[in-house]
Design an enzyme around this catalytic site. Structure first.
Site, PDB file in Angstrom:
ATOM      1  N   ARG A   1      12.486  -7.558   4.543  1.00 48.72           N
ATOM      2  CA  ARG A   1      12.710  -6.126   4.268  1.00 48.72           C
ATOM      3  C   ARG A   1      13.879  -5.555   5.078  1.00 48.72           C
ATOM      4  NH1 ARG A   1       7.547  -2.300   4.581  1.00 48.72           N
ATOM      5  NH2 ARG A   1       7.444  -3.055   6.719  1.00 48.72           N
TER       6      ARG A   1
ATOM      7  N   ARG B   1      -8.098   1.236  10.338  1.00 54.63           N
ATOM      8  CA  ARG B   1      -7.696  -0.146  10.597  1.00 54.63           C
ATOM      9  C   ARG B   1      -8.622  -0.851  11.563  1.00 54.63           C
ATOM     10  NH1 ARG B   1      -1.639   0.728   9.421  1.00 54.63           N
ATOM     11  NH2 ARG B   1      -0.635  -1.215   9.947  1.00 54.63           N
TER      12      ARG B   1
ATOM     13  N   LYS C   1       0.828  -1.213   0.000  1.00 51.37           N
ATOM     14  CA  LYS C   1       0.000   0.000   0.000  1.00 51.37           C
ATOM     15  C   LYS C   1       0.859   1.259   0.000  1.00 51.37           C
ATOM     16  CE  LYS C   1      -1.778  -0.773   4.043  1.00 51.37           C
ATOM     17  NZ  LYS C   1      -1.066  -1.970   4.534  1.00 51.37           N
TER      18      LYS C   1
ATOM     19  N   ARG D   1       1.183  -8.621  13.734  1.00 53.84           N
ATOM     20  CA  ARG D   1       0.615  -7.617  12.822  1.00 53.84           C
ATOM     21  C   ARG D   1      -0.374  -8.244  11.849  1.00 53.84           C
ATOM     22  NH1 ARG D   1       5.790  -5.325  10.297  1.00 53.84           N
ATOM     23  NH2 ARG D   1       4.496  -3.786   9.250  1.00 53.84           N
TER      24      ARG D   1
HETATM   25  P1  AMP Z   1       2.465   0.461   9.116  1.00 54.11           P
HETATM   26  O1  AMP Z   1       3.715   1.159   8.698  1.00 54.11           O
HETATM   27  O2  AMP Z   1       1.240   0.975   8.392  1.00 54.11           O
HETATM   28  O3  AMP Z   1       2.571  -1.030   9.090  1.00 54.11           O
HETATM   29  O4  AMP Z   1       2.233   0.878  10.654  1.00 54.11           O
HETATM   30  C1  AMP Z   1       3.174   0.583  11.638  1.00 54.11           C
HETATM   31  C2  AMP Z   1       2.530   0.594  13.016  1.00 54.11           C
HETATM   32  O5  AMP Z   1       1.997   1.911  13.302  1.00 54.11           O
HETATM   33  C3  AMP Z   1       1.360  -0.340  13.210  1.00 54.11           C
HETATM   34  O6  AMP Z   1       1.769  -1.669  13.487  1.00 54.11           O
HETATM   35  C4  AMP Z   1       0.657   0.315  14.393  1.00 54.11           C
HETATM   36  O7  AMP Z   1       1.344   0.081  15.617  1.00 54.11           O
HETATM   37  C5  AMP Z   1       0.799   1.794  14.065  1.00 54.11           C
HETATM   38  N1  AMP Z   1      -0.334   2.248  13.223  1.00 54.11           N
HETATM   39  C6  AMP Z   1      -0.275   2.647  11.927  1.00 54.11           C
HETATM   40  N2  AMP Z   1      -1.501   2.985  11.467  1.00 54.11           N
HETATM   41  C7  AMP Z   1      -2.365   2.779  12.496  1.00 54.11           C
HETATM   42  C8  AMP Z   1      -3.774   2.916  12.660  1.00 54.11           C
HETATM   43  N3  AMP Z   1      -4.563   3.320  11.657  1.00 54.11           N
HETATM   44  N4  AMP Z   1      -4.302   2.595  13.867  1.00 54.11           N
HETATM   45  C9  AMP Z   1      -3.533   2.198  14.882  1.00 54.11           C
HETATM   46  N5  AMP Z   1      -2.208   2.018  14.799  1.00 54.11           N
HETATM   47  C10 AMP Z   1      -1.612   2.311  13.623  1.00 54.11           C
END
Ligand code: AMP
Length: 214
Positions: A128, A90, A15, A173
Protein backbone atom coordinates in the site's frame (compact mmCIF):
# COMPACT_ATOMS: atom_id res chain seq x y z
CA UNK A 1 -34.08 -0.54 16.19
CA UNK A 2 -30.90 1.31 15.16
CA UNK A 3 -27.79 -0.77 14.87
CA UNK A 4 -24.11 -0.57 15.53
CA UNK A 5 -22.53 -2.40 12.61
CA UNK A 6 -19.18 -3.77 13.70
CA UNK A 7 -16.77 -4.72 10.92
CA UNK A 8 -14.21 -7.22 12.16
CA UNK A 9 -11.26 -8.44 10.15
CA UNK A 10 -7.49 -8.42 10.07
CA UNK A 11 -5.68 -5.23 9.10
CA UNK A 12 -5.77 -5.06 5.30
CA UNK A 13 -9.04 -7.00 4.94
CA UNK A 14 -10.73 -3.95 3.42
CA UNK A 15 -12.99 -2.93 6.32
CA UNK A 16 -12.16 0.75 5.90
CA UNK A 17 -12.98 0.77 2.19
CA UNK A 18 -16.35 -0.90 2.81
CA UNK A 19 -17.17 1.34 5.77
CA UNK A 20 -16.49 4.42 3.64
CA UNK A 21 -18.74 3.07 0.86
CA UNK A 22 -21.58 2.54 3.34
CA UNK A 23 -21.20 6.14 4.39
CA UNK A 24 -21.02 7.52 0.84
CA UNK A 25 -23.81 5.46 -0.64
CA UNK A 26 -26.18 4.85 2.21
CA UNK A 27 -25.38 7.76 4.49
CA UNK A 28 -24.48 5.45 7.38
CA UNK A 29 -21.85 7.32 9.41
CA UNK A 30 -18.60 5.41 9.74
CA UNK A 31 -16.27 5.69 12.68
CA UNK A 32 -12.71 4.48 12.28
CA UNK A 33 -10.62 4.43 15.44
CA UNK A 34 -7.48 4.09 13.30
CA UNK A 35 -8.35 7.33 11.45
CA UNK A 36 -9.12 9.10 14.72
CA UNK A 37 -5.76 8.05 16.18
CA UNK A 38 -3.96 9.09 12.99
CA UNK A 39 -5.50 12.57 13.33
CA UNK A 40 -4.67 12.69 17.00
CA UNK A 41 -1.01 11.80 16.57
CA UNK A 42 -0.37 14.94 14.52
CA UNK A 43 -1.10 17.15 17.56
CA UNK A 44 1.77 18.47 19.60
CA UNK A 45 1.02 16.96 23.03
CA UNK A 46 2.66 14.24 25.16
CA UNK A 47 -0.38 12.00 24.61
CA UNK A 48 -0.10 12.46 20.84
CA UNK A 49 3.55 11.43 20.99
CA UNK A 50 2.62 8.30 22.93
CA UNK A 51 -0.11 7.44 20.41
CA UNK A 52 2.37 7.96 17.58
CA UNK A 53 4.91 5.58 19.15
CA UNK A 54 2.39 2.84 19.84
CA UNK A 55 0.89 3.07 16.35
CA UNK A 56 4.29 2.95 14.68
CA UNK A 57 5.07 -0.26 16.60
CA UNK A 58 1.93 -1.97 15.29
CA UNK A 59 0.56 -2.51 18.81
CA UNK A 60 -2.76 -1.38 20.24
CA UNK A 61 -3.60 1.81 22.13
CA UNK A 62 -5.04 1.25 25.63
CA UNK A 63 -8.64 0.10 25.91
CA UNK A 64 -9.62 3.03 28.10
CA UNK A 65 -8.27 5.75 25.83
CA UNK A 66 -9.86 4.02 22.85
CA UNK A 67 -13.20 3.77 24.63
CA UNK A 68 -13.00 7.45 25.55
CA UNK A 69 -12.62 8.58 21.95
CA UNK A 70 -15.32 6.19 20.73
CA UNK A 71 -17.74 7.42 23.43
CA UNK A 72 -17.01 11.02 22.61
CA UNK A 73 -17.45 10.53 18.88
CA UNK A 74 -20.65 8.51 19.21
CA UNK A 75 -22.26 11.12 21.44
CA UNK A 76 -22.51 13.52 18.49
CA UNK A 77 -25.97 14.08 16.95
CA UNK A 78 -25.12 12.53 13.54
CA UNK A 79 -24.77 9.18 15.31
CA UNK A 80 -28.39 9.06 16.53
CA UNK A 81 -29.29 6.22 14.11
CA UNK A 82 -27.35 3.28 12.74
CA UNK A 83 -23.58 3.68 12.47
CA UNK A 84 -20.59 1.58 11.42
CA UNK A 85 -17.49 0.89 13.49
CA UNK A 86 -14.31 0.13 11.58
CA UNK A 87 -11.51 -1.21 13.74
CA UNK A 88 -13.43 -1.26 17.03
CA UNK A 89 -13.69 -3.34 19.20
CA UNK A 90 -10.33 -5.10 18.96
CA UNK A 91 -10.06 -6.72 22.41
CA UNK A 92 -12.39 -8.56 24.82
CA UNK A 93 -12.43 -5.53 27.13
CA UNK A 94 -13.39 -3.24 24.26
CA UNK A 95 -16.19 -5.65 23.30
CA UNK A 96 -17.57 -5.43 26.84
CA UNK A 97 -17.30 -1.66 26.84
CA UNK A 98 -19.17 -1.58 23.55
CA UNK A 99 -22.01 -3.68 25.04
CA UNK A 100 -22.47 -0.97 27.68
CA UNK A 101 -22.43 1.77 25.10
CA UNK A 102 -24.93 -0.05 22.88
CA UNK A 103 -27.26 -0.50 25.86
CA UNK A 104 -27.03 3.18 26.76
CA UNK A 105 -27.66 4.20 23.17
CA UNK A 106 -30.51 1.68 22.72
CA UNK A 107 -28.90 0.02 19.71
CA UNK A 108 -28.26 -3.58 18.78
CA UNK A 109 -24.88 -4.84 17.63
CA UNK A 110 -24.43 -6.64 14.31
CA UNK A 111 -20.93 -8.00 13.76
CA UNK A 112 -19.67 -8.79 10.27
CA UNK A 113 -16.42 -10.61 9.66
CA UNK A 114 -14.49 -9.65 6.53
CA UNK A 115 -12.30 -12.66 5.86
CA UNK A 116 -9.11 -12.72 3.79
CA UNK A 117 -6.18 -15.20 3.64
CA UNK A 118 -2.95 -14.14 5.32
CA UNK A 119 -0.73 -13.95 2.22
CA UNK A 120 -3.28 -11.62 0.62
CA UNK A 121 -3.31 -9.43 3.75
CA UNK A 122 0.50 -9.15 3.64
CA UNK A 123 0.41 -8.01 0.00
CA UNK A 124 -2.35 -5.49 0.57
CA UNK A 125 -0.57 -3.90 3.52
CA UNK A 126 3.09 -3.99 2.53
CA UNK A 127 2.18 -2.95 -1.04
CA UNK A 128 0.00 0.00 0.00
CA UNK A 129 1.16 3.51 -0.94
CA UNK A 130 -0.74 6.80 -0.88
CA UNK A 131 -0.45 10.27 -2.31
CA UNK A 132 0.10 12.84 0.43
CA UNK A 133 -1.68 15.47 -1.69
CA UNK A 134 -4.89 13.82 -2.95
CA UNK A 135 -5.04 10.74 -0.71
CA UNK A 136 -5.28 8.34 -3.70
CA UNK A 137 -4.33 4.83 -2.62
CA UNK A 138 -2.15 2.58 -4.78
CA UNK A 139 -0.80 -0.91 -4.34
CA UNK A 140 2.52 -1.89 -5.89
CA UNK A 141 1.17 -5.42 -6.55
CA UNK A 142 -2.43 -4.86 -7.58
CA UNK A 143 -2.79 -1.17 -8.48
CA UNK A 144 0.63 0.29 -9.30
CA UNK A 145 1.00 3.96 -10.26
CA UNK A 146 2.07 4.67 -13.88
CA UNK A 147 5.49 5.77 -12.70
CA UNK A 148 6.97 3.72 -9.89
CA UNK A 149 6.73 5.63 -6.59
CA UNK A 150 4.84 8.68 -7.88
CA UNK A 151 1.16 9.73 -7.97
CA UNK A 152 -0.56 9.59 -11.39
CA UNK A 153 -2.41 12.85 -10.73
CA UNK A 154 0.56 14.54 -9.02
CA UNK A 155 3.65 13.23 -10.84
CA UNK A 156 5.91 15.54 -8.85
CA UNK A 157 4.78 14.03 -5.56
CA UNK A 158 6.43 10.96 -4.09
CA UNK A 159 4.01 8.37 -2.66
CA UNK A 160 3.97 7.72 1.10
CA UNK A 161 4.05 4.42 2.89
CA UNK A 162 2.45 4.24 6.36
CA UNK A 163 5.09 3.53 9.03
CA UNK A 164 3.04 0.57 10.23
CA UNK A 165 2.81 -0.92 6.70
CA UNK A 166 6.51 -1.91 6.78
CA UNK A 167 6.80 -5.70 6.81
CA UNK A 168 7.94 -6.27 10.42
CA UNK A 169 5.22 -3.94 11.73
CA UNK A 170 2.64 -5.67 9.58
CA UNK A 171 3.65 -8.95 11.21
CA UNK A 172 3.06 -7.44 14.67
CA UNK A 173 -0.34 -6.11 13.58
CA UNK A 174 -1.41 -9.47 12.19
CA UNK A 175 -0.22 -11.28 15.32
CA UNK A 176 -2.07 -8.78 17.50
CA UNK A 177 -5.20 -9.46 15.45
CA UNK A 178 -4.86 -13.24 15.86
CA UNK A 179 -4.22 -13.04 19.57
CA UNK A 180 -6.58 -10.29 20.75
CA UNK A 181 -9.21 -9.63 18.08
CA UNK A 182 -9.95 -12.98 16.43
CA UNK A 183 -11.48 -14.37 19.68
CA UNK A 184 -14.21 -11.72 19.34
CA UNK A 185 -15.57 -13.64 16.35
CA UNK A 186 -16.46 -16.48 18.68
CA UNK A 187 -17.92 -14.07 21.17
CA UNK A 188 -20.33 -12.58 18.61
CA UNK A 189 -21.05 -15.95 16.98
CA UNK A 190 -22.11 -17.45 20.32
CA UNK A 191 -24.69 -14.72 20.78
CA UNK A 192 -25.93 -15.17 17.18
CA UNK A 193 -24.80 -11.73 16.07
CA UNK A 194 -22.07 -12.65 13.58
CA UNK A 195 -22.17 -13.03 9.82
CA UNK A 196 -19.14 -13.68 7.67
CA UNK A 197 -18.35 -12.38 4.21
CA UNK A 198 -15.52 -13.31 1.89
CA UNK A 199 -13.14 -10.35 1.50
CA UNK A 200 -11.39 -11.60 -1.66
CA UNK A 201 -12.19 -10.07 -5.04
CA UNK A 202 -13.19 -6.62 -6.23
CA UNK A 203 -14.40 -3.84 -3.96
CA UNK A 204 -17.85 -3.78 -5.63
CA UNK A 205 -18.27 -7.52 -5.26
CA UNK A 206 -17.53 -7.33 -1.55
CA UNK A 207 -19.87 -4.35 -1.20
CA UNK A 208 -22.75 -6.38 -2.69
CA UNK A 209 -22.08 -9.19 -0.25
CA UNK A 210 -22.13 -6.70 2.58
CA UNK A 211 -25.43 -5.25 1.35
CA UNK A 212 -26.90 -8.73 1.33
CA UNK A 213 -26.22 -9.35 5.02
CA UNK A 214 -27.20 -5.92 6.34
P1 AMP B 1 -6.04 0.68 11.61
O1 AMP B 1 -6.00 1.85 10.69
O2 AMP B 1 -7.45 0.28 11.97
O3 AMP B 1 -5.20 -0.47 11.17
O4 AMP B 1 -5.40 1.21 13.00
C1 AMP B 1 -4.10 1.69 13.06
C2 AMP B 1 -3.57 1.63 14.49
O5 AMP B 1 -4.39 2.46 15.35
C3 AMP B 1 -3.59 0.27 15.14
O6 AMP B 1 -2.47 -0.52 14.77
C4 AMP B 1 -3.57 0.66 16.62
O7 AMP B 1 -2.28 1.10 17.03
C5 AMP B 1 -4.49 1.86 16.64
N1 AMP B 1 -5.90 1.43 16.84
C6 AMP B 1 -6.91 1.52 15.94
N2 AMP B 1 -8.06 1.03 16.46
C7 AMP B 1 -7.76 0.59 17.71
C8 AMP B 1 -8.50 -0.04 18.75
N3 AMP B 1 -9.80 -0.35 18.60
N4 AMP B 1 -7.85 -0.34 19.90
C9 AMP B 1 -6.56 -0.03 20.07
N5 AMP B 1 -5.79 0.54 19.13
C10 AMP B 1 -6.38 0.86 17.96
Amino acid sequence: MSKIIVLIGAPGAGKGTQARLLQERRGIPQISTGDMFREMKTLDTPLALEVQEIMASGKLISDDLTYKIVRERTSKPDIAGTYVLDGYPRTAVQAEQLEELAKEQGKEIQAIEVDLPKDELMKRLTGRRSCPVCGEIYNIYSKPPKVDGFCDAHPEVKLDQRADDIEDKVRVRLETYEELTRPLLDYYAKSGRLTKIDGTGEVEEIYSKLQAVL
